[in-house]
Motif scaffolding. Sequence first.
Motif, PDB file in Angstrom:
ATOM      1  N   GLY A 163       0.783  -1.228   0.000  1.00  0.00           N
ATOM      2  CA  GLY A 163       0.000   0.000   0.000  1.00  0.00           C
ATOM      3  C   GLY A 163       0.820   1.285   0.000  1.00  0.00           C
ATOM      4  O   GLY A 163       0.638   2.145  -0.875  1.00  0.00           O
ATOM      5  N   PRO A 164       1.756   1.473   0.953  1.00  0.00           N
ATOM      6  CA  PRO A 164       2.525   2.722   0.978  1.00  0.00           C
ATOM      7  C   PRO A 164       3.396   2.938  -0.251  1.00  0.00           C
ATOM      8  O   PRO A 164       3.688   4.085  -0.606  1.00  0.00           O
ATOM      9  CB  PRO A 164       3.396   2.562   2.231  1.00  0.00           C
ATOM     10  N   THR A 165       3.813   1.856  -0.920  1.00  0.00           N
ATOM     11  CA  THR A 165       4.623   2.006  -2.122  1.00  0.00           C
ATOM     12  C   THR A 165       3.756   2.352  -3.329  1.00  0.00           C
ATOM     13  O   THR A 165       4.059   3.277  -4.096  1.00  0.00           O
ATOM     14  CB  THR A 165       5.417   0.714  -2.392  1.00  0.00           C
ATOM     15  N   VAL A 166       2.670   1.624  -3.499  1.00  0.00           N
ATOM     16  CA  VAL A 166       1.777   1.871  -4.636  1.00  0.00           C
ATOM     17  C   VAL A 166       1.150   3.261  -4.546  1.00  0.00           C
ATOM     18  O   VAL A 166       0.973   3.948  -5.557  1.00  0.00           O
ATOM     19  CB  VAL A 166       0.692   0.779  -4.702  1.00  0.00           C
ATOM     20  N   LEU A 167       0.837   3.679  -3.329  1.00  0.00           N
ATOM     21  CA  LEU A 167       0.140   4.956  -3.134  1.00  0.00           C
ATOM     22  C   LEU A 167       1.066   6.052  -2.614  1.00  0.00           C
ATOM     23  O   LEU A 167       0.615   7.010  -1.996  1.00  0.00           O
ATOM     24  CB  LEU A 167      -1.017   4.761  -2.151  1.00  0.00           C
ATOM     25  N   ARG A 168       2.371   5.927  -2.870  1.00  0.00           N
ATOM     26  CA  ARG A 168       3.321   6.867  -2.274  1.00  0.00           C
ATOM     27  C   ARG A 168       3.098   8.304  -2.748  1.00  0.00           C
ATOM     28  O   ARG A 168       3.405   9.247  -2.015  1.00  0.00           O
ATOM     29  CB  ARG A 168       4.757   6.435  -2.541  1.00  0.00           C
ATOM     30  N   ARG A 169       2.563   8.498  -3.943  1.00  0.00           N
ATOM     31  CA  ARG A 169       2.334   9.866  -4.408  1.00  0.00           C
ATOM     32  C   ARG A 169       1.251  10.559  -3.585  1.00  0.00           C
ATOM     33  O   ARG A 169       1.292  11.765  -3.391  1.00  0.00           O
ATOM     34  CB  ARG A 169       1.948   9.856  -5.885  1.00  0.00           C
TER      35      ARG A 169
END
Length: 385
Positions: A163-169
């Motif tokens: 989650g934090p990587t995919v949604l980092r933006r």
Amino acid sequence: MAEAEPEKRVTWAEGYFDLVFVFAITQVTGLLNAHHGALGLLRALVVFVPLYWAWVGTTVQANVRDVDNPRDRLGIFAVSLSGLFMALALPGAYGSRGLLFGVAYWAARLALLAMIVRVRGTWLGPYGVGAALSGPLLVTGGLLPDGPRLALWGAAALIDLAGPTVLRRRLAAVVYHPGHLPERFGLLLLVALGESIVDLGAPVAAGRALSAAELVAVSAAFTISGGLWWLYFVHAGEAMRHAMATTDSRRDILRMVYSYGHLALVAGVLAVAVGFNETVARPGRALDGGTLGLLYGGCALFLLTFGYTRWVTFKAVAWLRLATVLVQLLLLPLVRHAPALATLSLLAGLLVLLNLLEHQWLKHTTRRRGRVAEVGEVGAVGSAV
């Protein structure tokens, strides 16, 4: 001159929440103690990730905004109660208590989502992913037989971690307080190290007479635990804090060094703790492959993680710690049939030597750079993060 950021302190509600996590950690190691082969390790990791992620979610919320108010204290208490139910479910997580584990985790994710939605007005982000995807997957898995349950829970754990990587933006605009996060994650590692103390003492604390070999084994295990503490809190913790305070992207340091890196650090310590439980009470016996793997493998994971975090933060190689892992691998054939006491003592001696070498390296680096180096710079350059 720019005004210094106000210091954000850990709240008492967070400290109370950690007490639940102490119990949960004990339940995870109990699960691994009962089955510490490869499958047992996978099962323990799959249920540990949701617990850890609930802790991370609560910690990040407390970092990015003020939670020291009645409404948010109740929210943290709701997550704490859910975590308590998850911990109670762990002994039978792959049996009759699987549904309890799944429902409790979903409840924790919903409580965290409610806390963030009230402030930000949107559910899109890692909190929404946990509530909409991984939570329902854990509940569904709790209704399935053992094999499909493990597969579905594993998928849920991977979704949470991604989650934090995919949604980092979406996280780029979030303002993180640099002092609070290192303190929180340091306390988390202390909880794991506390479990190692419990596991080295519990097997020989039954009231019977203790042999000299058992006392030496306890001393060796304590030296290992203390050596791991020293590597983190004396040589690495300040460098991580320095990186968090000075980086242009705190979001990435939080994600890669703290959220992901500390998952591996804590997992390594817990593996070592379970290895203690199987060794100190039987110092004259050779260790089975599973216990030896937990003891040496957990220590190797701990050291290798510093190789990862140092590269992420400073693009430098932690040569001393990586070399120590190599020595551990070379020692494995020698200790495979050795008494547990010799196995513990060799590992303890190796960690003491590593800490001594890092201490000398830090002194040399400090002397070379001059007496004017700031503490944070010294930690960043001289420690093998």
